[in-house]
Design a protein around this motif. Structure first.
Motif, short mmCIF file in Angstrom:
data_model
loop_
_atom_site.label_atom_id
_atom_site.label_comp_id
_atom_site.label_asym_id
_atom_site.label_seq_id
_atom_site.Cartn_x
_atom_site.Cartn_y
_atom_site.Cartn_z
N ALA A 41 1.09 -5.70 6.83
CA ALA A 41 1.07 -4.62 7.82
C ALA A 41 0.87 -3.26 7.14
N CYS A 42 0.27 -2.32 7.87
CA CYS A 42 0.11 -0.97 7.33
C CYS A 42 1.11 0.00 7.95
N ALA A 43 1.98 -0.52 8.81
CA ALA A 43 3.03 0.31 9.41
C ALA A 43 4.29 -0.51 9.55
N GLY A 44 5.43 0.17 9.48
CA GLY A 44 6.71 -0.51 9.63
C GLY A 44 7.25 -1.03 8.32
N PRO A 45 8.45 -1.59 8.38
CA PRO A 45 9.12 -2.02 7.15
C PRO A 45 8.65 -3.38 6.66
N LEU A 46 9.05 -3.68 5.45
CA LEU A 46 8.97 -5.03 4.90
C LEU A 46 10.35 -5.64 5.09
N VAL A 47 10.41 -6.84 5.62
CA VAL A 47 11.70 -7.49 5.88
C VAL A 47 11.75 -8.82 5.13
N ALA A 48 12.80 -9.03 4.38
CA ALA A 48 12.99 -10.30 3.67
C ALA A 48 14.26 -10.96 4.18
N ALA A 49 14.27 -12.28 4.15
CA ALA A 49 15.45 -13.04 4.56
C ALA A 49 15.67 -14.19 3.59
N ALA A 50 16.91 -14.64 3.53
CA ALA A 50 17.28 -15.81 2.73
C ALA A 50 18.18 -16.70 3.57
N THR A 51 18.01 -18.00 3.42
CA THR A 51 18.84 -18.94 4.17
C THR A 51 19.26 -20.11 3.29
N ILE A 52 20.43 -20.65 3.62
CA ILE A 52 20.89 -21.92 3.06
C ILE A 52 21.22 -22.81 4.25
N LEU A 53 20.55 -23.94 4.34
CA LEU A 53 20.79 -24.86 5.45
C LEU A 53 21.87 -25.87 5.09
N VAL A 54 22.57 -26.32 6.10
CA VAL A 54 23.63 -27.32 5.92
C VAL A 54 22.99 -28.66 5.55
N MET A 91 19.56 -10.82 5.45
CA MET A 91 18.32 -10.14 5.77
C MET A 91 18.34 -8.74 5.14
N VAL A 92 17.20 -8.30 4.65
CA VAL A 92 17.06 -6.99 4.02
C VAL A 92 15.82 -6.30 4.58
N VAL A 93 15.95 -5.00 4.88
CA VAL A 93 14.84 -4.20 5.41
C VAL A 93 14.46 -3.13 4.40
N ILE A 94 13.19 -3.10 4.00
CA ILE A 94 12.67 -2.08 3.10
C ILE A 94 11.77 -1.15 3.93
N PRO A 95 12.18 0.09 4.19
CA PRO A 95 11.38 1.00 5.02
C PRO A 95 10.01 1.29 4.41
N ALA A 96 9.11 1.77 5.25
CA ALA A 96 7.73 2.01 4.83
C ALA A 96 7.64 2.97 3.64
N ASP A 97 8.45 4.04 3.64
CA ASP A 97 8.36 5.00 2.55
C ASP A 97 8.81 4.40 1.23
N GLN A 98 9.75 3.45 1.29
CA GLN A 98 10.18 2.78 0.06
C GLN A 98 9.14 1.77 -0.42
N VAL A 99 8.44 1.15 0.52
CA VAL A 99 7.33 0.27 0.14
C VAL A 99 6.28 1.08 -0.60
N ASP A 100 5.97 2.28 -0.09
CA ASP A 100 5.02 3.16 -0.76
C ASP A 100 5.52 3.55 -2.15
N GLY A 101 6.81 3.87 -2.24
CA GLY A 101 7.36 4.34 -3.50
C GLY A 101 7.41 3.27 -4.58
N MET A 102 7.78 2.06 -4.18
CA MET A 102 7.90 0.97 -5.16
C MET A 102 6.59 0.26 -5.43
N GLY A 103 5.69 0.29 -4.44
CA GLY A 103 4.50 -0.55 -4.50
C GLY A 103 4.79 -1.85 -3.77
N LEU A 104 3.78 -2.41 -3.11
CA LEU A 104 3.99 -3.55 -2.23
C LEU A 104 4.57 -4.76 -2.95
N HIS A 105 4.02 -5.15 -4.08
CA HIS A 105 4.49 -6.36 -4.75
C HIS A 105 5.92 -6.19 -5.24
N VAL A 106 6.21 -5.06 -5.85
CA VAL A 106 7.58 -4.82 -6.34
C VAL A 106 8.56 -4.83 -5.17
#
Length: 233
Positions: A41-54, A91-106
């Motif tokens: 996406a070119c707008a909005g945050p990057l969102v990551a999630a982690a799960t452990i299933l039973v 779940m973790v949310v990385i705002p758009a400005d932080q995506v710009d600051g860190m770079g997408l892959h990082v």
């Protein structure tokens, strides 16, 4: 430094839960999966999630699949079941400005690292979609199209996607001229026309070429829109 371990041998007939079960037999339970939403996406945050299933039947999620392969109503149903049945999720949310600051892959890797660190249950093995996450205290394996072959990654993809879609719908209320509720910040011809007409909003990613050109008032190559359009990851 990453801790490494032998890769389990999985038969195709084992289904999406095969990796977790094989790793469990090798003594690596519980297994965590991590994935992100919003990379393309070119707008909005990057969102990551982690799960452990039973373990066992109790941990099987009805209708679970890669979030991109599910309809929005199906994603909502699976999301509800993941939160209800998972041994742990985060779940973790990385705002758009932080995506710009860190770079997408990082930002992508850092978001998955933070999501894994937030889990209430400590995993003994980690499966990630696409990219390895360095510096984990347990063994890990990065899997190509992991959200289609490993249940814990698929569950994380659903949590990340549903969370991000809800955020984009909320952002639509603040900036309705971009129609974030429809395209969720991905590049579509309609989104690009709004971006060209109104310029970037505070939640657009300025490091993206089409956004930078719109901010400068420069025309955007139609081929760029076609390449980006439809990438819902």
């Amino acid at each position: 430094m990453n801790v490494t371990a032998a890769r389990p041998t999985i038969r195709k007939s084992s289904g999406m839960y095969g990796y977790e079960r094989a790793l469990g037999r090798l003594g690596f339970a519980p297994v965590a999966g991590a994935d992100e939403a919003g990379r393309g996406a070119c707008a909005g945050p990057l969102v990551a999630a982690a799960t452990i299933l039973v373990d066992g039947r109790r941990g099987e999620i009805p209708g679970l699949a890669d979030s991109k392969l599910l309809t929005p109503p199906a994603r909502e149903r699976v999301y509800s079941q993941v939160l209800k049945r998972a041994a742990a999720w985060s779940m973790v949310v990385i705002p758009a400005d932080q995506v710009d600051g860190m770079g997408l892959h990082v930002a992508n890797v850092e978001a998955m690292r933070r999501a894994l660190a937030k889990l209430d249950v400590q995993p003994r093995y980690v499966l990630t979609d696409g990219f390895p996450v360095a510096g984990l205290a347990v063994p890990g394996l990065a899997m190509w199209k992991g959200d289609q072959v490993a249940a814990c990654i698929a569950a994380a993809s659903v949590v990340a996607k549903v969370t991000r879609d809800r955020i984009m719908t909320e952002l639509h209320e603040h900036w309705p001229q971009y129609d974030f509720a429809t395209h969720k910040g991905y590049v579509t011809p309609e989104h690009q026309r709004a971006l060209t007409e109104h310029g970037p909003s505070p939640v657009h990613r300025r490091s993206y070429v089409n956004v930078a050109r719109a901010a400068a008032g420069a025309p955007v190559d139609a081929a760029l829109v076609e390449v980006r359009a439809g990438t819902g990851a």
